[in-house]
Scaffold this motif. Structure first.
Motif, PDB file in Angstrom:
ATOM      1  N   THR A  88     -23.140-108.569  42.612  1.00 47.63           N
ATOM      2  CA  THR A  88     -21.967-107.747  42.837  1.00 47.63           C
ATOM      3  C   THR A  88     -21.093-107.742  41.589  1.00 47.63           C
ATOM      4  O   THR A  88     -20.819-108.795  41.012  1.00 47.63           O
ATOM      5  N   ARG A  89     -20.679-106.535  41.186  1.00 46.22           N
ATOM      6  CA  ARG A  89     -19.778-106.438  40.035  1.00 46.22           C
ATOM      7  C   ARG A  89     -18.355-106.314  40.540  1.00 46.22           C
ATOM      8  O   ARG A  89     -18.083-105.552  41.451  1.00 46.22           O
ATOM      9  N   ARG A  90     -17.487-107.055  39.947  1.00 46.35           N
ATOM     10  CA  ARG A  90     -16.072-106.986  40.306  1.00 46.35           C
ATOM     11  C   ARG A  90     -15.349-106.103  39.298  1.00 46.35           C
ATOM     12  O   ARG A  90     -15.581-106.190  38.101  1.00 46.35           O
ATOM     13  N   PRO A 146     -12.184-105.414  37.259  1.00 46.56           N
ATOM     14  CA  PRO A 146     -11.016-106.193  36.834  1.00 46.56           C
ATOM     15  C   PRO A 146      -9.718-105.469  37.202  1.00 46.56           C
ATOM     16  O   PRO A 146      -9.617-104.247  37.056  1.00 46.56           O
ATOM     17  N   TRP A 173      -4.131-108.535  40.759  1.00 48.46           N
ATOM     18  CA  TRP A 173      -4.195-107.635  41.923  1.00 48.46           C
ATOM     19  C   TRP A 173      -2.823-107.333  42.478  1.00 48.46           C
ATOM     20  O   TRP A 173      -2.553-106.219  42.943  1.00 48.46           O
TER      21      TRP A 173
END
Length: 186
Positions: free
Chosen positions: A2-4, A6, A82
């Motif tokens: 899974t790629r997060r 940024p 976030w």
């Protein structure tokens, strides 16, 4: 795997989408005067809210203080990045609403902003960046210092231009004749 994504990339995308949206709505990219100034200090002017900074820049820094405090209270488990992305989205949403024809007309009818025709896109982006500076400062400074800076900014703008974040909110939501008269210098 899974790629997060940024959060900084999300912040930049929100700002870019806001600028594109405002351009699409017909907002001026820069001041119609054709120049870009670091500071424009004359409030009653067609160039107000058209350059990089003005007397309303402190209110956007205060937005950052407020957003940091609120998000610290309700979403402190989220990372700083976030929470900043959420604050940026809220600030950009406000900038889009503030630059709608309905809100511009409201400003012109109930505040001292008779010559207000909306922010330039450059000013909007600079306002969002000022909010980000405020958000970052609030994360680094003690609460007492953040509150002191906010109160100083409000007192300074009320003293110098007879306006500020609190007066702006009051006059937008519940205009009072005596404040309007005082702001007009009567």
């Amino acid at each position: 795997m899974t790629r997060r994504i940024p959060p900084l990339l999300v912040v930049l995308a929100i700002i870019l989408l806001t600028a594109v949206w405002l351009l699409w709505l017909g907002r001026e990219p820069i001041c119609k005067c054709g120049t870009i100034k670091l500071w424009h200090g004359q409030v009653v002017s067609s160039e107000n809210s058209q350059h990089l900074s003005d007397w309303y820049t402190p209110s956007h820094i205060i937005h950052g203080f407020v957003f940091f405090g609120l998000l610290w209270l309700v979403a402190r488990r989220l990372s700083f990045g976030w929470r900043l992305a959420i604050a940026t989205a809220v600030e950009c949403l406000w900038e889009i609403v503030e630059n709608s024809d309905a809100v511009i007309e409201r400003y012109r009818s109930v505040t001292i902003s008779l010559d207000y025709y909306g922010d330039s896109v450059l000013n909007t982006v600079a306002d969002v960046l000022a909010m980000i500076v405020g958000f970052w400062l609030a994360s680094k400074l003690p609460v007492w210092a953040t509150v002191a800076i906010a109160l100083t900014f409000e007192a300074l703008t009320i003293w110098v231009i007879r306006d500020g974040l609190a007066l702006n909110i009051i006059m937008l939501l519940y205009p009072l004749d005596w404040i309007a008269a005082w702001q007009a210098g009567r």
